[in-house]
Design a protein around this motif. Structure first.
Motif, PDB file in Angstrom:
ATOM      1  N   PRO A 135       0.836  -1.200   0.000  1.00 41.52           N
ATOM      2  CA  PRO A 135       0.000   0.000   0.000  1.00 41.52           C
ATOM      3  C   PRO A 135       0.874   1.254   0.000  1.00 41.52           C
ATOM      4  O   PRO A 135       1.802   1.368   0.802  1.00 41.52           O
ATOM      5  CB  PRO A 135      -0.819  -0.130   1.287  1.00 41.52           C
ATOM      6  CG  PRO A 135      -0.133  -1.154   2.120  1.00 41.52           C
ATOM      7  CD  PRO A 135       0.782  -1.936   1.251  1.00 41.52           C
ATOM      8  N   LEU A 136       0.593   2.149  -0.923  1.00 36.86           N
ATOM      9  CA  LEU A 136       1.319   3.407  -1.044  1.00 36.86           C
ATOM     10  C   LEU A 136       0.356   4.550  -0.723  1.00 36.86           C
ATOM     11  O   LEU A 136      -0.788   4.310  -0.354  1.00 36.86           O
ATOM     12  CB  LEU A 136       1.885   3.534  -2.456  1.00 36.86           C
ATOM     13  CG  LEU A 136       2.778   2.375  -2.908  1.00 36.86           C
ATOM     14  CD1 LEU A 136       3.038   2.430  -4.399  1.00 36.86           C
ATOM     15  CD2 LEU A 136       4.084   2.381  -2.123  1.00 36.86           C
ATOM     16  N   LYS A 137       0.810   5.760  -0.880  1.00 40.13           N
ATOM     17  CA  LYS A 137      -0.026   6.906  -0.533  1.00 40.13           C
ATOM     18  C   LYS A 137      -1.290   6.976  -1.393  1.00 40.13           C
ATOM     19  O   LYS A 137      -2.382   7.170  -0.874  1.00 40.13           O
ATOM     20  CB  LYS A 137       0.781   8.199  -0.681  1.00 40.13           C
ATOM     21  CG  LYS A 137       0.028   9.432  -0.250  1.00 40.13           C
ATOM     22  CD  LYS A 137       0.899  10.656  -0.296  1.00 40.13           C
ATOM     23  CE  LYS A 137       0.167  11.868   0.251  1.00 40.13           C
ATOM     24  NZ  LYS A 137       1.031  13.049   0.297  1.00 40.13           N
ATOM     25  N   ALA A 138      -1.140   6.815  -2.703  1.00 36.30           N
ATOM     26  CA  ALA A 138      -2.278   7.016  -3.597  1.00 36.30           C
ATOM     27  C   ALA A 138      -2.656   5.782  -4.402  1.00 36.30           C
ATOM     28  O   ALA A 138      -3.571   5.843  -5.231  1.00 36.30           O
ATOM     29  CB  ALA A 138      -1.964   8.165  -4.554  1.00 36.30           C
ATOM     30  N   MET A 139      -1.960   4.662  -4.199  1.00 35.70           N
ATOM     31  CA  MET A 139      -2.243   3.459  -4.974  1.00 35.70           C
ATOM     32  C   MET A 139      -1.659   2.250  -4.270  1.00 35.70           C
ATOM     33  O   MET A 139      -0.969   2.386  -3.259  1.00 35.70           O
ATOM     34  CB  MET A 139      -1.675   3.582  -6.389  1.00 35.70           C
ATOM     35  CG  MET A 139      -0.159   3.707  -6.438  1.00 35.70           C
ATOM     36  SD  MET A 139       0.473   4.093  -8.077  1.00 35.70           S
ATOM     37  CE  MET A 139       0.117   5.830  -8.206  1.00 35.70           C
ATOM     38  N   ILE A 140      -1.907   1.085  -4.827  1.00 35.19           N
ATOM     39  CA  ILE A 140      -1.383  -0.164  -4.294  1.00 35.19           C
ATOM     40  C   ILE A 140      -0.365  -0.711  -5.287  1.00 35.19           C
ATOM     41  O   ILE A 140      -0.692  -0.928  -6.458  1.00 35.19           O
ATOM     42  CB  ILE A 140      -2.511  -1.194  -4.083  1.00 35.19           C
ATOM     43  CG1 ILE A 140      -3.546  -0.658  -3.100  1.00 35.19           C
ATOM     44  CG2 ILE A 140      -1.933  -2.529  -3.617  1.00 35.19           C
ATOM     45  CD1 ILE A 140      -4.823  -1.480  -3.051  1.00 35.19           C
ATOM     46  N   GLY A 141       0.863  -0.896  -4.834  1.00 34.48           N
ATOM     47  CA  GLY A 141       1.897  -1.467  -5.689  1.00 34.48           C
ATOM     48  C   GLY A 141       1.929  -2.979  -5.548  1.00 34.48           C
ATOM     49  O   GLY A 141       1.670  -3.526  -4.474  1.00 34.48           O
ATOM     50  N   LEU A 142       2.234  -3.654  -6.636  1.00 35.88           N
ATOM     51  CA  LEU A 142       2.448  -5.096  -6.625  1.00 35.88           C
ATOM     52  C   LEU A 142       3.914  -5.333  -6.946  1.00 35.88           C
ATOM     53  O   LEU A 142       4.425  -4.829  -7.946  1.00 35.88           O
ATOM     54  CB  LEU A 142       1.546  -5.796  -7.641  1.00 35.88           C
ATOM     55  CG  LEU A 142       0.049  -5.575  -7.449  1.00 35.88           C
ATOM     56  CD1 LEU A 142      -0.746  -6.313  -8.519  1.00 35.88           C
ATOM     57  CD2 LEU A 142      -0.394  -6.001  -6.070  1.00 35.88           C
ATOM     58  N   ASP A 143       4.584  -6.087  -6.100  1.00 39.19           N
ATOM     59  CA  ASP A 143       6.032  -6.269  -6.172  1.00 39.19           C
ATOM     60  C   ASP A 143       6.362  -7.746  -6.302  1.00 39.19           C
ATOM     61  O   ASP A 143       5.762  -8.579  -5.624  1.00 39.19           O
ATOM     62  CB  ASP A 143       6.648  -5.688  -4.895  1.00 39.19           C
ATOM     63  CG  ASP A 143       8.135  -5.506  -4.986  1.00 39.19           C
ATOM     64  OD1 ASP A 143       8.847  -6.536  -4.966  1.00 39.19           O
ATOM     65  OD2 ASP A 143       8.587  -4.363  -5.049  1.00 39.19           O
ATOM     66  N   ASN A 144       7.321  -8.070  -7.165  1.00 40.01           N
ATOM     67  CA  ASN A 144       7.720  -9.470  -7.346  1.00 40.01           C
ATOM     68  C   ASN A 144       8.957  -9.833  -6.526  1.00 40.01           C
ATOM     69  O   ASN A 144       9.561 -10.871  -6.751  1.00 40.01           O
ATOM     70  CB  ASN A 144       7.956  -9.784  -8.826  1.00 40.01           C
ATOM     71  CG  ASN A 144       9.157  -9.068  -9.412  1.00 40.01           C
ATOM     72  OD1 ASN A 144       9.840  -8.306  -8.736  1.00 40.01           O
ATOM     73  ND2 ASN A 144       9.413  -9.306 -10.685  1.00 40.01           N
ATOM     74  N   GLY A 145       9.342  -8.974  -5.596  1.00 41.09           N
ATOM     75  CA  GLY A 145      10.523  -9.225  -4.783  1.00 41.09           C
ATOM     76  C   GLY A 145      11.755  -8.524  -5.322  1.00 41.09           C
ATOM     77  O   GLY A 145      12.752  -8.373  -4.617  1.00 41.09           O
ATOM     78  N   THR A 146      11.681  -8.074  -6.563  1.00 40.79           N
ATOM     79  CA  THR A 146      12.779  -7.363  -7.204  1.00 40.79           C
ATOM     80  C   THR A 146      12.384  -5.946  -7.584  1.00 40.79           C
ATOM     81  O   THR A 146      13.161  -5.017  -7.467  1.00 40.79           O
ATOM     82  CB  THR A 146      13.232  -8.105  -8.479  1.00 40.79           C
ATOM     83  OG1 THR A 146      13.559  -9.448  -8.136  1.00 40.79           O
ATOM     84  CG2 THR A 146      14.440  -7.453  -9.113  1.00 40.79           C
TER      85      THR A 146
END
Length: 124
Positions: free
Chosen positions: A41-52
């Motif tokens: 969760p970020l300030k204005a959106m949700i990031g999806l991360d693959n570990g890299t």
């Protein structure tokens, strides 16, 4: 020193319709069939991360949809799933915008772009 702000998934999901939450959960579940995805969760959106790296951003959870942006190194204009593909000014990045209205919107074509985002684009 400034206090680090913390963001939570609930900041984005509270008050959303059951339909929108089902879309969100389905999208994350489908991504996890490709590989483990961390939800950031970020300030204005949700990031999806693959570990890299961050591989996609959920920029909006609407009344009956979710809006996702895939930042890719080139524009993939020959498709049926993205609503727009602008280039980020001054960068070699193209933001591929996908609007999910139904569970079956994550079809084979979308899954192929999700795999591309997750695994990385081939070097030219």
């Amino acid at each position: 020193m400034t206090k680090k702000e913390e963001y939570y998934i609930s900041d984005f999901t509270n008050g959303k319709s059951d339909h929108t939450l089902a879309l969100f959960n389905h999208f994350i579940t489908k991504f996890n069939t490709i590989g483990k995805v961390d939800i950031i969760p970020l300030k204005a959106m949700i990031g999806l991360d693959n570990g890299t790296k961050r591989i996609a951003y959920i920029t909006q959870l609407g009344k009956n949809f979710i809006h996702v942006v895939f930042p890719l190194k080139q524009g993939y204009f020959d498709n049926m799933c993205f609503t727009k593909i602008p280039q980020v000014p001054g960068q070699q990045q193209f933001n591929h915008h996908f609007r999910m209205l139904n569970l079956n919107d994550v079809n084979d074509e979308v899954m192929s772009f999700m795999r591309l985002a997750y695994r990385g684009e081939p070097e030219e």
